[in-house]
Design an enzyme around this catalytic site. Structure first.
Site, short mmCIF file in Angstrom:
data_model
loop_
_atom_site.label_atom_id
_atom_site.label_comp_id
_atom_site.label_asym_id
_atom_site.label_seq_id
_atom_site.Cartn_x
_atom_site.Cartn_y
_atom_site.Cartn_z
N ASP A 6 0.88 -1.17 0.00
CA ASP A 6 0.00 0.00 0.00
C ASP A 6 0.92 1.22 0.00
O ASP A 6 1.50 1.56 1.03
CB ASP A 6 -0.90 -0.05 1.25
CG ASP A 6 -1.69 1.23 1.47
OD1 ASP A 6 -1.68 2.12 0.59
OD2 ASP A 6 -2.32 1.34 2.55
N ILE A 12 5.24 3.44 2.75
CA ILE A 12 4.78 2.23 2.07
C ILE A 12 4.51 1.19 3.15
O ILE A 12 5.38 0.90 3.97
CB ILE A 12 5.85 1.68 1.10
CG1 ILE A 12 6.18 2.73 0.03
CG2 ILE A 12 5.37 0.37 0.45
CD1 ILE A 12 7.32 2.32 -0.90
N TYR A 93 -17.85 8.97 -7.24
CA TYR A 93 -17.28 10.19 -7.83
C TYR A 93 -17.86 10.45 -9.22
O TYR A 93 -18.13 9.50 -9.98
CB TYR A 93 -15.76 10.05 -7.94
CG TYR A 93 -14.98 10.75 -6.84
CD1 TYR A 93 -15.53 10.92 -5.57
CD2 TYR A 93 -13.69 11.23 -7.07
CE1 TYR A 93 -14.80 11.56 -4.56
CE2 TYR A 93 -12.96 11.86 -6.07
CZ TYR A 93 -13.52 12.03 -4.83
OH TYR A 93 -12.80 12.67 -3.85
N ASP A 102 -6.60 4.18 -2.66
CA ASP A 102 -6.58 3.67 -1.28
C ASP A 102 -7.96 3.80 -0.65
O ASP A 102 -8.43 2.92 0.07
CB ASP A 102 -5.49 4.36 -0.44
CG ASP A 102 -5.58 5.88 -0.45
OD1 ASP A 102 -6.32 6.46 -1.29
OD2 ASP A 102 -4.89 6.51 0.38
N ARG A 103 -8.63 4.91 -0.95
CA ARG A 103 -10.00 5.10 -0.44
C ARG A 103 -10.94 4.05 -1.03
O ARG A 103 -11.75 3.46 -0.34
CB ARG A 103 -10.50 6.50 -0.80
CG ARG A 103 -9.75 7.61 -0.13
CD ARG A 103 -10.19 8.96 -0.66
NE ARG A 103 -11.62 9.23 -0.41
CZ ARG A 103 -12.30 10.21 -0.98
NH1 ARG A 103 -11.69 11.03 -1.84
NH2 ARG A 103 -13.57 10.39 -0.70
N THR A 181 3.42 25.37 24.41
CA THR A 181 3.13 25.38 22.97
C THR A 181 2.83 23.97 22.48
O THR A 181 1.85 23.74 21.76
CB THR A 181 4.33 25.95 22.19
OG1 THR A 181 4.61 27.26 22.69
CG2 THR A 181 4.04 26.02 20.70
#
Ligand SMILES: Nc1ncnc2c1ncn2[C@@H]1O[C@H](COP(=O)(O)OP(=O)(O)OP(=O)(O)O)[C@@H](O)[C@H]1O
Ligand SMILES: CC(C)(CO)[C@@H](O)C(=O)NCCC(=O)O
Ligand SMILES: [K+]
Length: 249
Positions: A6, A12, A93, A102-103, A181
């Site tokens: 992946d 990776i 989409y 990957d999604r 911070t």
């Protein structure tokens, strides 16, 4: 044995499966092609025959990695490619090729495991959310910066936000208002992350009531598992989808 990869934007993720194609034998996370080749070379015990991979890198980068793998191990490589529809899931989409692979694989894997509606949340370099309805319709999703990008943008674009990574880990022991911070930034980004997750849950609940499964995946999934106690943390969800998209004959 089978090598699975992946290839994300920063790392990776690799693993080697037993020839049965199911049992993982070993795996890891590496920062570069060379580190990957080194990890695999150290493990002479793997007799790699086949490789399946997904990449969100440029075609040039991916081709170059594939060439190196073929040269080094003589593997035959199968690569996930964009499709409109697979395993009962329809890519949501407008231009299906634009959805990050990957999604796509993570939501294929999620729908397969849930056998119903699911919300897939991936915490990597970027954070992504994807919605798949019970009928397999992918409704689309959201992309926002992941923890590493949020903190690095602050460090890069402000002059006085400076701290080292060791202190960052300690800052996460609590979510009280920061008194330094590092605490203020780390906890602030963490709250953005959690807020994002809760908003996704609200939306999924609006769509599907209580009838959906939430999957958490990606390197930083553990940061939010506390806010979604019912979620299934599946670090290798992309690999579940990869096996579906690239069956090895
Ligand atoms: N040795 C390691 N080196 C680097 N990261 C590691 C290591 N071991 C575990 N990790 C975890 O793995 C994660 C990398 O997986 P992640 O899902 O974040 O991939 P990515 O490539 O950064 O993002 P993406 O796939 O979304 O582009 C890191 O965030 C880190 O938490
Ligand atoms: C969003 C990332 C970076 C997550 O790894 C990847 O899926 C990607 O590059 N996607 C392409 C853009 C899109 O999915 O709309
Ligand atoms: K990813």
């Amino acid at each position: 044995m089978i090598l699975e990869l992946d290839c994300g934007n920063s790392f990776i993720k690799w693993r080697v499966l037993h020839p049965d194609g199911v049992t993982p034998l070993e795996g890891g996370v590496v920062g570069s092609d060379n580190d990957l080749l080194a990890s695999l070379n150290n493990a002479d015990k793997f007799q790699l025959k086949k490789c399946r991979l997904v990449s969100v890198r440029t075609p040039e980068e991916t081709d170059s990695l594939i060439t190196s793998l073929v040269d080094a191990f003589g593997v035959s490589v199968s690569r996930a490619v964009p499709v409109r529809e697979m395993a009962g899931v329809r890519n949501g989409y407008d231009d299906y090729e634009r959805l990050g692979l990957d999604r796509w694989l993570a939501l294929l894997g999620g729908f397969h495991l849930a056998a119903g509606a699911c919300l897939v949340l991936d915490f990597g370099t970027a954070i992504t959310a994807d919605f798949v309805a019970a009928d397999g319709e992918h409704l689309g999703g959201f992309i926002c910066p992941g923890m590493p990008l949020m903190r690095n943008q602050l460090r890069t674009h402000t002059r006085r936000i400076r701290y080292d990574d060791m202190a960052a880990e300690r800052a996460h022991e609590s979510l009280a208002p920061g008194r330094s911070t590092v605490e203020a930034v780390e906890r602030g980004c963490m709250l953005m992350l959690r807020g994002f997750v809760l908003t996704q849950l609200e939306l999924a609940t609006e769509y599907w009531g209580g009838d959906f499964v939430v999957f958490l995946t990606g390197g930083d999934a553990n940061l939010v598992s506390g806010v979604v106690p019912d979620a299934r943390v599946v670090p290798d969800l992309v690999f579940v989808g990869l096996a579906m998209a690239c069956p090895l004959s």
